[in-house]
Scaffold this motif. Structure first.
Motif, PDB file in Angstrom:
ATOM      1  N   ARG A 108      44.473  47.755  43.350  1.00  0.00           N
ATOM      2  CA  ARG A 108      43.853  49.157  43.829  1.00  0.00           C
ATOM      3  C   ARG A 108      42.408  48.555  44.066  1.00  0.00           C
ATOM      4  N   GLN A 109      41.749  47.626  43.471  1.00  0.00           N
ATOM      5  CA  GLN A 109      40.614  47.417  43.498  1.00  0.00           C
ATOM      6  C   GLN A 109      40.119  45.765  43.430  1.00  0.00           C
ATOM      7  N   PRO A 110      40.493  45.016  44.632  1.00  0.00           N
ATOM      8  CA  PRO A 110      40.519  43.572  44.479  1.00  0.00           C
ATOM      9  C   PRO A 110      39.081  43.109  44.057  1.00  0.00           C
ATOM     10  N   GLU A 111      37.926  43.864  44.171  1.00  0.00           N
ATOM     11  CA  GLU A 111      36.671  43.115  43.952  1.00  0.00           C
ATOM     12  C   GLU A 111      36.522  43.055  42.402  1.00  0.00           C
ATOM     13  N   LEU A 112      37.164  43.769  41.541  1.00  0.00           N
ATOM     14  CA  LEU A 112      37.092  43.965  40.287  1.00  0.00           C
ATOM     15  C   LEU A 112      38.262  42.860  39.533  1.00  0.00           C
ATOM     16  N   ALA A 113      39.009  41.960  40.436  1.00  0.00           N
ATOM     17  CA  ALA A 113      40.105  41.221  39.694  1.00  0.00           C
ATOM     18  C   ALA A 113      39.645  40.408  38.698  1.00  0.00           C
ATOM     19  N   GLY A 114      38.287  39.659  38.976  1.00  0.00           N
ATOM     20  CA  GLY A 114      37.813  38.735  38.130  1.00  0.00           C
ATOM     21  C   GLY A 114      37.596  39.316  36.539  1.00  0.00           C
ATOM     22  N   LYS A 115      36.954  40.378  36.561  1.00  0.00           N
ATOM     23  CA  LYS A 115      36.496  41.156  35.345  1.00  0.00           C
ATOM     24  C   LYS A 115      37.779  41.765  34.904  1.00  0.00           C
ATOM     25  N   LEU A 116      38.746  42.072  35.400  1.00  0.00           N
ATOM     26  CA  LEU A 116      39.865  42.516  34.978  1.00  0.00           C
ATOM     27  C   LEU A 116      40.832  41.323  34.196  1.00  0.00           C
ATOM     28  N   PHE A 117      40.677  40.183  34.871  1.00  0.00           N
ATOM     29  CA  PHE A 117      41.389  38.966  34.300  1.00  0.00           C
ATOM     30  C   PHE A 117      40.679  38.416  33.378  1.00  0.00           C
TER      31      PHE A 117
END
Length: 72
Positions: free
Chosen positions: A39-48
Motif C-alpha cells: 500500500r505504501q512502498p515508501e514505508l517498506a524499510g520502517k515496516l521491515f
C-alpha cells in the motif's frame, strides 16, 4: 518408568502446542508487512524493521517454551 515416559511425551506435546502462538504471530506479522509495503512502498524499510523486532519477540516466546520443557 511408564509414568516418566508419559510425562516426557506430554512435555513434548505441550511444547508443540506452545509454539502455535508464536507461529501464528510471525505469520500475521509477515502478512501485515507485505500488505503495508504494497500500500505504501515508501514505508517498506520502517515496516521491515518493525517486523524484525516483532519476529524476534515471537521467537523469544518459543524459546522460553522450549527451555521450560526441560526445566519442569
Amino acid at each position: 518408568m511408564e509414568t516418566t515416559i508419559v510425562i516426557a511425551a506430554l512435555k513434548v506435546v505441550g511444547y508443540g502446542l506452545g509454539t502455535l502462538g508464536p507461529g501464528i504471530g510471525l505469520g500475521l506479522a509477515a502478512y501485515g508487512m507485505c500488505v503495508g509495503s504494497a500500500r505504501q512502498p515508501e514505508l517498506a524499510g520502517k515496516l521491515f524493521t518493525n517486523a524484525l523486532i516483532f519476529g524476534a519477540l515471537a521467537e523469544a516466546l518459543a524459546l522460553i517454551g522450549f527451555v521450560t520443557t526441560f526445566i519442569f
